[in-house]
Design a protein around this motif. Structure first.
Motif, mmCIF file in Angstrom:
data_model
loop_
_atom_site.group_PDB
_atom_site.id
_atom_site.type_symbol
_atom_site.label_atom_id
_atom_site.label_comp_id
_atom_site.label_asym_id
_atom_site.label_seq_id
_atom_site.Cartn_x
_atom_site.Cartn_y
_atom_site.Cartn_z
ATOM 1 N N MET A 1 5.926 18.054 -49.380
ATOM 2 C CA MET A 1 5.657 16.938 -48.505
ATOM 3 C C MET A 1 6.978 16.220 -48.212
ATOM 4 O O MET A 1 7.774 15.970 -49.093
ATOM 5 C CB MET A 1 4.681 15.995 -49.200
ATOM 6 C CG MET A 1 3.827 15.220 -48.235
ATOM 7 S SD MET A 1 2.658 14.157 -49.078
ATOM 8 C CE MET A 1 1.185 15.128 -48.921
ATOM 9 N N LEU A 4 8.506 11.382 -44.475
ATOM 10 C CA LEU A 4 7.605 10.715 -43.545
ATOM 11 C C LEU A 4 6.158 10.829 -44.014
ATOM 12 O O LEU A 4 5.403 9.857 -43.949
ATOM 13 C CB LEU A 4 7.761 11.285 -42.139
ATOM 14 C CG LEU A 4 6.970 10.593 -41.035
ATOM 15 C CD1 LEU A 4 7.301 9.107 -40.964
ATOM 16 C CD2 LEU A 4 7.259 11.245 -39.694
ATOM 17 N N ASP A 5 5.772 11.991 -44.496
ATOM 18 C CA ASP A 5 4.413 12.170 -45.005
ATOM 19 C C ASP A 5 4.148 11.249 -46.190
ATOM 20 O O ASP A 5 3.073 10.656 -46.293
ATOM 21 C CB ASP A 5 4.173 13.621 -45.417
ATOM 22 C CG ASP A 5 4.132 14.575 -44.234
ATOM 23 O OD1 ASP A 5 3.726 14.154 -43.136
ATOM 24 O OD2 ASP A 5 4.521 15.744 -44.417
ATOM 25 N N ASP A 6 5.131 11.133 -47.074
ATOM 26 C CA ASP A 6 4.998 10.235 -48.230
ATOM 27 C C ASP A 6 4.849 8.785 -47.771
ATOM 28 O O ASP A 6 4.033 8.035 -48.310
ATOM 29 C CB ASP A 6 6.201 10.358 -49.161
ATOM 30 C CG ASP A 6 6.247 11.684 -49.898
ATOM 31 O OD1 ASP A 6 5.201 12.370 -49.977
ATOM 32 O OD2 ASP A 6 7.334 12.044 -50.393
ATOM 33 N N ILE A 8 3.712 7.677 -44.905
ATOM 34 C CA ILE A 8 2.407 7.507 -44.261
ATOM 35 C C ILE A 8 1.308 7.386 -45.316
ATOM 36 O O ILE A 8 0.426 6.531 -45.215
ATOM 37 C CB ILE A 8 2.124 8.652 -43.274
ATOM 38 C CG1 ILE A 8 3.064 8.534 -42.078
ATOM 39 C CG2 ILE A 8 0.663 8.645 -42.828
ATOM 40 C CD1 ILE A 8 3.045 9.734 -41.154
ATOM 41 N N ASP A 9 1.370 8.228 -46.334
ATOM 42 C CA ASP A 9 0.372 8.159 -47.406
ATOM 43 C C ASP A 9 0.429 6.815 -48.127
ATOM 44 O O ASP A 9 -0.611 6.232 -48.444
ATOM 45 C CB ASP A 9 0.573 9.298 -48.404
ATOM 46 C CG ASP A 9 0.159 10.650 -47.837
ATOM 47 O OD1 ASP A 9 -0.601 10.676 -46.841
ATOM 48 O OD2 ASP A 9 0.603 11.677 -48.398
ATOM 49 N N LYS A 12 -1.125 4.153 -45.924
ATOM 50 C CA LYS A 12 -2.587 4.258 -45.925
ATOM 51 C C LYS A 12 -3.174 3.692 -47.215
ATOM 52 O O LYS A 12 -4.201 3.005 -47.185
ATOM 53 C CB LYS A 12 -3.020 5.705 -45.730
ATOM 54 C CG LYS A 12 -2.853 6.192 -44.310
ATOM 55 C CD LYS A 12 -3.323 7.621 -44.150
ATOM 56 C CE LYS A 12 -3.163 8.086 -42.716
ATOM 57 N NZ LYS A 12 -3.609 9.475 -42.527
#
Length: 60
Positions: A1, A4-6, A8-9, A12
């Motif tokens: 991951m 950016l994915d981290d 976003i998570d 959230k």
């Protein structure tokens, strides 16, 4: 991951735990940007904030 994915998570998770505070922060940022730009991008910012809230699962 990826980074950016981290991010976003994490956003959230934060929105899930504190939706009112995240919503207020987005609204405040929108207001500050509108103030600095003289409202020139008000429609675009409003749409962007709504999309961000939808993506984070924040109901208004």
């Amino acid at each position: 991951m990826g980074f950016l994915d981290d991010a976003i998570d994490k956003a959230k998770d934060l929105a899930e735990d504190h939706p009112d505070q995240v919503s207020a922060g987005l609204d405040k940022a929108e207001g500050l940007i509108n103030e600095k730009t003289g409202g020139k991008f008000e429609d675009q910012l409003d749409g962007g904030v709504e999309k961000a809230k939808d993506a984070l699962g924040i109901d208004e």
